[in-house]
Enzyme design. Sequence first.
Site, PDB file in Angstrom:
ATOM      1  N   PHE A 180       0.834  -1.205   0.000  1.00 21.22           N
ATOM      2  CA  PHE A 180       0.000   0.000   0.000  1.00 21.22           C
ATOM      3  C   PHE A 180       0.881   1.274   0.000  1.00 21.22           C
ATOM      4  CE2 PHE A 180      -2.148   2.644   3.513  1.00 21.22           C
ATOM      5  CZ  PHE A 180      -2.738   3.526   2.614  1.00 21.22           C
ATOM      6  N   ASN A 191       7.784  -9.793  -1.486  1.00 20.05           N
ATOM      7  CA  ASN A 191       7.456 -11.224  -1.655  1.00 20.05           C
ATOM      8  C   ASN A 191       5.979 -11.434  -1.955  1.00 20.05           C
ATOM      9  OD1 ASN A 191       6.205 -10.851   0.799  1.00 20.05           O
ATOM     10  ND2 ASN A 191       7.202 -12.562   1.844  1.00 20.05           N
ATOM     11  N   THR A 227       1.402  -9.706   1.130  1.00 21.73           N
ATOM     12  CA  THR A 227       0.188  -8.879   1.216  1.00 21.73           C
ATOM     13  C   THR A 227       0.153  -7.849   0.089  1.00 21.73           C
ATOM     14  OG1 THR A 227       1.268  -7.340   2.752  1.00 21.73           O
ATOM     15  CG2 THR A 227      -0.064  -9.086   3.731  1.00 21.73           C
ATOM     16  N   GLY A 228       1.265  -7.663  -0.580  1.00 22.04           N
ATOM     17  CA  GLY A 228       1.327  -6.690  -1.673  1.00 22.04           C
ATOM     18  C   GLY A 228       0.790  -7.274  -2.967  1.00 22.04           C
ATOM     19  N   ASP A 276      12.021 -12.528  -0.819  1.00 16.12           N
ATOM     20  CA  ASP A 276      11.776 -12.344   0.609  1.00 16.12           C
ATOM     21  C   ASP A 276      12.984 -11.640   1.225  1.00 16.12           C
ATOM     22  OD1 ASP A 276      11.524 -12.980   3.501  1.00 16.12           O
ATOM     23  OD2 ASP A 276       9.861 -14.244   2.796  1.00 16.12           O
ATOM     24  N   GLN A 279       5.965  -7.468   8.302  1.00 16.44           N
ATOM     25  CA  GLN A 279       4.784  -8.141   8.829  1.00 16.44           C
ATOM     26  C   GLN A 279       4.062  -7.006   9.556  1.00 16.44           C
ATOM     27  OE1 GLN A 279       1.886  -9.578  10.428  1.00 16.44           O
ATOM     28  NE2 GLN A 279       3.208  -8.999  12.136  1.00 16.44           N
ATOM     29  N   TYR A 335       4.435  -6.657  17.443  1.00 21.45           N
ATOM     30  CA  TYR A 335       4.690  -5.789  16.281  1.00 21.45           C
ATOM     31  C   TYR A 335       5.363  -4.488  16.730  1.00 21.45           C
ATOM     32  CZ  TYR A 335       3.530  -2.392  12.592  1.00 21.45           C
ATOM     33  OH  TYR A 335       3.588  -1.386  11.649  1.00 21.45           O
ATOM     34  N   VAL A 347      -8.777   0.259   9.004  1.00 23.93           N
ATOM     35  CA  VAL A 347     -10.225   0.333   9.222  1.00 23.93           C
ATOM     36  C   VAL A 347     -10.926   1.127   8.110  1.00 23.93           C
ATOM     37  CG1 VAL A 347     -10.199   2.365  10.772  1.00 23.93           C
ATOM     38  CG2 VAL A 347     -11.929   0.634  11.069  1.00 23.93           C
ATOM     39  N   GLU A 359      -6.675  -2.991  23.348  1.00 22.36           N
ATOM     40  CA  GLU A 359      -6.685  -1.984  22.280  1.00 22.36           C
ATOM     41  C   GLU A 359      -6.465  -0.588  22.877  1.00 22.36           C
ATOM     42  OE1 GLU A 359      -9.240  -0.854  18.327  1.00 22.36           O
ATOM     43  OE2 GLU A 359     -10.362  -1.422  20.093  1.00 22.36           O
TER      44      GLU A 359
HETATM   45  N1  NAD Z   1      -0.502   1.344   7.166  1.00 22.30           N
HETATM   46  C1  NAD Z   1      -0.228   1.937   8.326  1.00 22.30           C
HETATM   47  O1  NAD Z   1      -1.106   2.554   8.940  1.00 22.30           O
HETATM   48  C2  NAD Z   1       1.167   1.900   8.895  1.00 22.30           C
HETATM   49  C3  NAD Z   1       1.400   2.556  10.111  1.00 22.30           C
HETATM   50  C4  NAD Z   1       2.674   2.527  10.654  1.00 22.30           C
HETATM   51  C5  NAD Z   1       3.706   1.873   9.986  1.00 22.30           C
HETATM   52  N2  NAD Z   1       3.446   1.219   8.818  1.00 22.30           N
HETATM   53  C6  NAD Z   1       4.578   0.519   8.172  1.00 22.30           C
HETATM   54  O2  NAD Z   1       4.647   0.936   6.820  1.00 22.30           O
HETATM   55  C7  NAD Z   1       5.155  -0.145   6.019  1.00 22.30           C
HETATM   56  C8  NAD Z   1       4.219  -0.417   4.867  1.00 22.30           C
HETATM   57  O3  NAD Z   1       2.953  -0.831   5.394  1.00 22.30           O
HETATM   58  P1  NAD Z   1       1.643  -0.956   4.483  1.00 22.30           P
HETATM   59  O4  NAD Z   1       0.518  -0.429   5.261  1.00 22.30           O
HETATM   60  O5  NAD Z   1       1.913  -0.420   3.118  1.00 22.30           O
HETATM   61  O6  NAD Z   1       1.464  -2.536   4.457  1.00 22.30           O
HETATM   62  P2  NAD Z   1       1.477  -3.555   3.229  1.00 22.30           P
HETATM   63  O7  NAD Z   1       1.189  -4.904   3.819  1.00 22.30           O
HETATM   64  O8  NAD Z   1       0.599  -3.071   2.131  1.00 22.30           O
HETATM   65  O9  NAD Z   1       2.992  -3.470   2.753  1.00 22.30           O
HETATM   66  C9  NAD Z   1       4.008  -4.313   3.255  1.00 22.30           C
HETATM   67  C10 NAD Z   1       4.658  -4.986   2.046  1.00 22.30           C
HETATM   68  O10 NAD Z   1       5.739  -5.800   2.510  1.00 22.30           O
HETATM   69  C11 NAD Z   1       5.697  -7.032   1.778  1.00 22.30           C
HETATM   70  N3  NAD Z   1       6.355  -8.042   2.608  1.00 22.30           N
HETATM   71  C12 NAD Z   1       5.909  -8.580   3.772  1.00 22.30           C
HETATM   72  N4  NAD Z   1       6.785  -9.479   4.221  1.00 22.30           N
HETATM   73  C13 NAD Z   1       7.813  -9.506   3.333  1.00 22.30           C
HETATM   74  C14 NAD Z   1       9.021 -10.255   3.255  1.00 22.30           C
HETATM   75  N5  NAD Z   1       9.344 -11.177   4.185  1.00 22.30           N
HETATM   76  N6  NAD Z   1       9.847 -10.034   2.195  1.00 22.30           N
HETATM   77  C15 NAD Z   1       9.520  -9.122   1.248  1.00 22.30           C
HETATM   78  N7  NAD Z   1       8.390  -8.403   1.259  1.00 22.30           N
HETATM   79  C16 NAD Z   1       7.547  -8.594   2.300  1.00 22.30           C
HETATM   80  C17 NAD Z   1       4.225  -7.309   1.550  1.00 22.30           C
HETATM   81  O11 NAD Z   1       3.984  -8.184   0.470  1.00 22.30           O
HETATM   82  C18 NAD Z   1       3.696  -5.900   1.294  1.00 22.30           C
HETATM   83  O12 NAD Z   1       3.731  -5.582  -0.094  1.00 22.30           O
HETATM   84  C19 NAD Z   1       5.315  -1.324   6.976  1.00 22.30           C
HETATM   85  O13 NAD Z   1       6.659  -1.379   7.418  1.00 22.30           O
HETATM   86  C20 NAD Z   1       4.405  -0.977   8.133  1.00 22.30           C
HETATM   87  O14 NAD Z   1       4.813  -1.581   9.340  1.00 22.30           O
HETATM   88  C21 NAD Z   1       2.204   1.220   8.255  1.00 22.30           C
END
Ligand code: NAD
Length: 314
Positions: A11, A32, A35-36, A51, A76, A142, A185, A269
């Site tokens: 995302f 990998n 979730t992407g 990965d 994760q 986490y 959410v 929570e």
């Molecule tokens: N969305 C939020 O509100 C939020 C808030 C705080 C921090 N973050 C951080 O921002 C970053 C991006 O989050 P997001 O919301 O876009 O989530 P997301 O799940 O869309 O993106 C994470 C990406 O990492 C990839 N991934 C997961 N495990 C992997 C692995 N072992 N090897 C290679 N790729 C792997 C997934 O396929 C996914 O594309 C993350 O580090 C998350 O912790 C997000």
Amino acid sequence: MNILLTGGAGFIGSHIGDALIADGHTVIAVDNLSTGDRENVNNEAYFYECDIRDRDAIDRVFRENRIDLVSHHAAQTDVRRSVARPGYDASVNILGLLNLMDCCLQHNVARVMFASTGGAIYGEQDYFPADEKHPTRPISPYGVSKLSSEAYLYYYSAVHGVDVAILRYANVYGPRQNPHGEAGVAAIFTNNILAGKECVINGDGSQTRDYVFVGDVVAANVAALPNRGYNVFNIGTGEETDVNRMYDLLRMYAGSDTVPLHGPGKSGEQKRSVLDASKIGRVYGWKPTETVESGLSKTVSWFMSRAAMAVPTV
Ligand SMILES: NC(=O)c1ccc[n+]([C@@H]2O[C@H](COP(=O)([O-])OP(=O)(O)OC[C@H]3O[C@@H](n4cnc5c(N)ncnc54)[C@H](O)[C@@H]3O)[C@@H](O)[C@H]2O)c1
């Protein structure tokens, strides 16, 4: 610059990739696809499906590309999964980071940006909004793995001279957010409202979060690209929105009159979470441009256009 973007199919990462490419950078995306989605990756990016825990695969990415900076967004990200499987969370979020950092040292890459979290790291706040000096008391594996990653990156900065920008995001929302996970959410509710499915609000819905639009998060990443040394920045709006208000706004923009269900509150929570992001404003002039109203309206429009595309015409 040549930028290695981990989580580049996710995302937030995919939006950052788009912005970096628009600014003339070369993006080497690693993901990998757990979730992407490959479709999120900009056509002009180089893409490696691998990965971050796979040492040989990551080393190959560094060997085949001259990397100037790593933007680390792969993770994760599911808090509940981290509670159920803390070892798995740590393997991706901690060992995956160490793998990347080993490669950085080996290939003389000395600039890193890291996607951390403002919500999960501070825990239940002592004061509102939390600035970067607020005590860190994560209450999920986490949050612990993100805080540990920050500590490891401090070590790489202090001992190996790596420039590190830690960006602690509030609750990010916007187009491309996955509506099928546990988190996000805004995406989950929008998807359900548009599909005519019921939304369940945990507890009375008075719990608050700081919702920041993904376009603003991208702008913060771009603004902090020149970072030198080890610096921590909150990325949020300073505004608290409770879940009931979020639901009402989404329902209004979707033109729906559905009423949410209220389920039991989730134990553990956080009740309130909101960030003070004035530090990155002072250092790089960044501030959010979207209000929760304008950002949610754009988000609903995006989900509606996607739903319209998915409906077969006869
Ligand atoms: N969305 C939020 O509100 C939020 C808030 C705080 C921090 N973050 C951080 O921002 C970053 C991006 O989050 P997001 O919301 O876009 O989530 P997301 O799940 O869309 O993106 C994470 C990406 O990492 C990839 N991934 C997961 N495990 C992997 C692995 N072992 N090897 C290679 N790729 C792997 C997934 O396929 C996914 O594309 C993350 O580090 C998350 O912790 C997000």
